[in-house]
Design a protein around this motif. Structure first.
Motif, PDB file in Angstrom:
ATOM      1  N   LYS A 266       3.924   1.553  -1.245  1.00 37.02           N
ATOM      2  CA  LYS A 266       4.498   1.678  -2.585  1.00 37.02           C
ATOM      3  C   LYS A 266       3.476   2.227  -3.570  1.00 37.02           C
ATOM      4  O   LYS A 266       3.794   3.075  -4.408  1.00 37.02           O
ATOM      5  CB  LYS A 266       5.041   0.335  -3.065  1.00 37.02           C
ATOM      6  CG  LYS A 266       6.322  -0.052  -2.381  1.00 37.02           C
ATOM      7  CD  LYS A 266       6.836  -1.389  -2.898  1.00 37.02           C
ATOM      8  CE  LYS A 266       8.112  -1.773  -2.187  1.00 37.02           C
ATOM      9  NZ  LYS A 266       8.652  -3.039  -2.683  1.00 37.02           N
ATOM     10  N   ASP A 267       2.225   1.751  -3.473  1.00 41.66           N
ATOM     11  CA  ASP A 267       1.168   2.257  -4.350  1.00 41.66           C
ATOM     12  C   ASP A 267       0.937   3.750  -4.118  1.00 41.66           C
ATOM     13  O   ASP A 267       0.786   4.523  -5.067  1.00 41.66           O
ATOM     14  CB  ASP A 267      -0.145   1.496  -4.127  1.00 41.66           C
ATOM     15  CG  ASP A 267      -0.108   0.067  -4.634  1.00 41.66           C
ATOM     16  OD1 ASP A 267       0.823  -0.290  -5.398  1.00 41.66           O
ATOM     17  OD2 ASP A 267      -1.013  -0.704  -4.261  1.00 41.66           O
ATOM     18  N   LEU A 268       0.917   4.175  -2.859  1.00 43.71           N
ATOM     19  CA  LEU A 268       0.719   5.591  -2.549  1.00 43.71           C
ATOM     20  C   LEU A 268       1.894   6.436  -3.038  1.00 43.71           C
ATOM     21  O   LEU A 268       1.699   7.542  -3.559  1.00 43.71           O
ATOM     22  CB  LEU A 268       0.520   5.785  -1.044  1.00 43.71           C
ATOM     23  CG  LEU A 268      -0.814   5.288  -0.493  1.00 43.71           C
ATOM     24  CD1 LEU A 268      -0.787   5.287   1.031  1.00 43.71           C
ATOM     25  CD2 LEU A 268      -1.953   6.150  -1.007  1.00 43.71           C
ATOM     26  N   GLU A 269       3.115   5.934  -2.887  1.00 46.52           N
ATOM     27  CA  GLU A 269       4.281   6.668  -3.381  1.00 46.52           C
ATOM     28  C   GLU A 269       4.209   6.830  -4.896  1.00 46.52           C
ATOM     29  O   GLU A 269       4.515   7.894  -5.434  1.00 46.52           O
ATOM     30  CB  GLU A 269       5.570   5.947  -2.985  1.00 46.52           C
ATOM     31  CG  GLU A 269       5.892   6.067  -1.513  1.00 46.52           C
ATOM     32  CD  GLU A 269       7.083   5.221  -1.101  1.00 46.52           C
ATOM     33  OE1 GLU A 269       7.389   4.193  -1.778  1.00 46.52           O
ATOM     34  OE2 GLU A 269       7.704   5.577  -0.084  1.00 46.52           O
ATOM     35  N   ARG A 270       3.789   5.773  -5.583  1.00 46.69           N
ATOM     36  CA  ARG A 270       3.648   5.832  -7.043  1.00 46.69           C
ATOM     37  C   ARG A 270       2.574   6.856  -7.428  1.00 46.69           C
ATOM     38  O   ARG A 270       2.760   7.656  -8.345  1.00 46.69           O
ATOM     39  CB  ARG A 270       3.290   4.438  -7.580  1.00 46.69           C
ATOM     40  CG  ARG A 270       3.325   4.316  -9.077  1.00 46.69           C
ATOM     41  CD  ARG A 270       3.062   2.866  -9.555  1.00 46.69           C
ATOM     42  NE  ARG A 270       3.943   1.906  -8.908  1.00 46.69           N
ATOM     43  CZ  ARG A 270       3.545   0.986  -8.012  1.00 46.69           C
ATOM     44  NH1 ARG A 270       2.278   0.880  -7.668  1.00 46.69           N
ATOM     45  NH2 ARG A 270       4.402   0.149  -7.474  1.00 46.69           N
ATOM     46  N   GLU A 271       1.469   6.863  -6.696  1.00 45.72           N
ATOM     47  CA  GLU A 271       0.391   7.802  -6.979  1.00 45.72           C
ATOM     48  C   GLU A 271       0.853   9.240  -6.753  1.00 45.72           C
ATOM     49  O   GLU A 271       0.566  10.130  -7.571  1.00 45.72           O
ATOM     50  CB  GLU A 271      -0.809   7.482  -6.103  1.00 45.72           C
ATOM     51  CG  GLU A 271      -2.029   8.335  -6.395  1.00 45.72           C
ATOM     52  CD  GLU A 271      -3.235   7.935  -5.555  1.00 45.72           C
ATOM     53  OE1 GLU A 271      -4.183   8.739  -5.513  1.00 45.72           O
ATOM     54  OE2 GLU A 271      -3.233   6.854  -4.959  1.00 45.72           O
ATOM     55  N   VAL A 272       1.575   9.489  -5.677  1.00 49.69           N
ATOM     56  CA  VAL A 272       2.089  10.839  -5.404  1.00 49.69           C
ATOM     57  C   VAL A 272       3.060  11.262  -6.502  1.00 49.69           C
ATOM     58  O   VAL A 272       3.003  12.386  -6.994  1.00 49.69           O
ATOM     59  CB  VAL A 272       2.762  10.892  -4.011  1.00 49.69           C
ATOM     60  CG1 VAL A 272       3.554  12.180  -3.832  1.00 49.69           C
ATOM     61  CG2 VAL A 272       1.724  10.753  -2.912  1.00 49.69           C
ATOM     62  N   ARG A 273       3.956  10.354  -6.915  1.00 46.47           N
ATOM     63  CA  ARG A 273       4.902  10.671  -7.988  1.00 46.47           C
ATOM     64  C   ARG A 273       4.160  11.027  -9.274  1.00 46.47           C
ATOM     65  O   ARG A 273       4.460  12.034  -9.931  1.00 46.47           O
ATOM     66  CB  ARG A 273       5.831   9.485  -8.236  1.00 46.47           C
ATOM     67  CG  ARG A 273       6.908   9.798  -9.286  1.00 46.47           C
ATOM     68  CD  ARG A 273       7.600   8.557  -9.819  1.00 46.47           C
ATOM     69  NE  ARG A 273       6.627   7.782 -10.584  1.00 46.47           N
ATOM     70  CZ  ARG A 273       6.420   6.487 -10.444  1.00 46.47           C
ATOM     71  NH1 ARG A 273       7.094   5.797  -9.564  1.00 46.47           N
ATOM     72  NH2 ARG A 273       5.524   5.863 -11.176  1.00 46.47           N
ATOM     73  N   ASP A 274       3.145  10.229  -9.616  1.00 48.21           N
ATOM     74  CA  ASP A 274       2.380  10.489 -10.840  1.00 48.21           C
ATOM     75  C   ASP A 274       1.658  11.837 -10.763  1.00 48.21           C
ATOM     76  O   ASP A 274       1.614  12.588 -11.740  1.00 48.21           O
ATOM     77  CB  ASP A 274       1.375   9.372 -11.098  1.00 48.21           C
ATOM     78  CG  ASP A 274       2.047   8.052 -11.459  1.00 48.21           C
ATOM     79  OD1 ASP A 274       3.270   8.051 -11.757  1.00 48.21           O
ATOM     80  OD2 ASP A 274       1.348   7.019 -11.416  1.00 48.21           O
ATOM     81  N   LEU A 275       1.087  12.155  -9.598  1.00 49.74           N
ATOM     82  CA  LEU A 275       0.398  13.435  -9.433  1.00 49.74           C
ATOM     83  C   LEU A 275       1.371  14.605  -9.538  1.00 49.74           C
ATOM     84  O   LEU A 275       1.046  15.638 -10.134  1.00 49.74           O
ATOM     85  CB  LEU A 275      -0.349  13.474  -8.104  1.00 49.74           C
ATOM     86  CG  LEU A 275      -1.589  12.587  -8.026  1.00 49.74           C
ATOM     87  CD1 LEU A 275      -2.089  12.505  -6.593  1.00 49.74           C
ATOM     88  CD2 LEU A 275      -2.674  13.089  -8.958  1.00 49.74           C
TER      89      LEU A 275
ATOM     90  N   ARG B 230       0.823  -1.211   0.000  1.00 50.32           N
ATOM     91  CA  ARG B 230       0.000   0.000   0.000  1.00 50.32           C
ATOM     92  C   ARG B 230       0.854   1.256   0.000  1.00 50.32           C
ATOM     93  O   ARG B 230       0.536   2.233  -0.690  1.00 50.32           O
ATOM     94  CB  ARG B 230      -0.940  -0.018   1.198  1.00 50.32           C
ATOM     95  CG  ARG B 230      -2.021  -1.098   1.069  1.00 50.32           C
ATOM     96  CD  ARG B 230      -2.857  -1.250   2.304  1.00 50.32           C
ATOM     97  NE  ARG B 230      -3.586  -0.020   2.606  1.00 50.32           N
ATOM     98  CZ  ARG B 230      -4.276   0.168   3.723  1.00 50.32           C
ATOM     99  NH1 ARG B 230      -4.329  -0.784   4.628  1.00 50.32           N
ATOM    100  NH2 ARG B 230      -4.918   1.283   3.926  1.00 50.32           N
TER     101      ARG B 230
ATOM    102  N   LYS C 134       2.188  15.099 -13.146  1.00 51.98           N
ATOM    103  CA  LYS C 134       1.057  15.710 -13.830  1.00 51.98           C
ATOM    104  C   LYS C 134       0.998  17.206 -13.527  1.00 51.98           C
ATOM    105  O   LYS C 134       0.798  18.026 -14.428  1.00 51.98           O
ATOM    106  CB  LYS C 134      -0.243  15.029 -13.400  1.00 51.98           C
ATOM    107  CG  LYS C 134      -1.461  15.489 -14.146  1.00 51.98           C
ATOM    108  CD  LYS C 134      -2.677  14.679 -13.732  1.00 51.98           C
ATOM    109  CE  LYS C 134      -3.906  15.137 -14.488  1.00 51.98           C
ATOM    110  NZ  LYS C 134      -5.095  14.353 -14.124  1.00 51.98           N
TER     111      LYS C 134
END
Length: 97
Positions: A66-75, A64, A78
């Protein structure tokens, strides 16, 4: 005193009346009377149960995070594509002109 199977006791320790050590516990210190311990090193039974629960959840929590870190990086990526000023990570220091 109840010592379950394969309990190890280090040295000359005081184990109080009515104390209980769960299977395969490693007792490295004195145990007070009417205390239940478990684990290696032996810790109070309630703490040991909570630790086992948390330990079982660690793989899911790592996924979870790692998923949140990936989401923050993507945001951030963007947002940086829409604005001239890059979005900084928390604690990244002041922006340079």
């Amino acid at each position: 005193v109840t010592l379950a199977g394969q309990v190890g006791v280090a040295g000359h320790l005081a184990i109080g009346d009515g104390a209980m050590a769960g299977a395969q516990s490693g007792i490295a210190g004195n145990i007070e009377a009417k205390t239940s311990v478990f684990g290696s090193p032996a810790i109070p039974m309630g703490d040991a149960k909570r630790s086992m629960y948390v330990f079982q959840k660690l793989p899911d929590w790592v996924r979870r995070i790692k998923d949140l870190e990936r989401e923050v990086r993507d945001l951030r990526e963007k947002l940086n594509g829409q604005d001239e000023q890059p979005v900084r990570a928390a604690g990244a220091g002041p922006r340079t002109p």
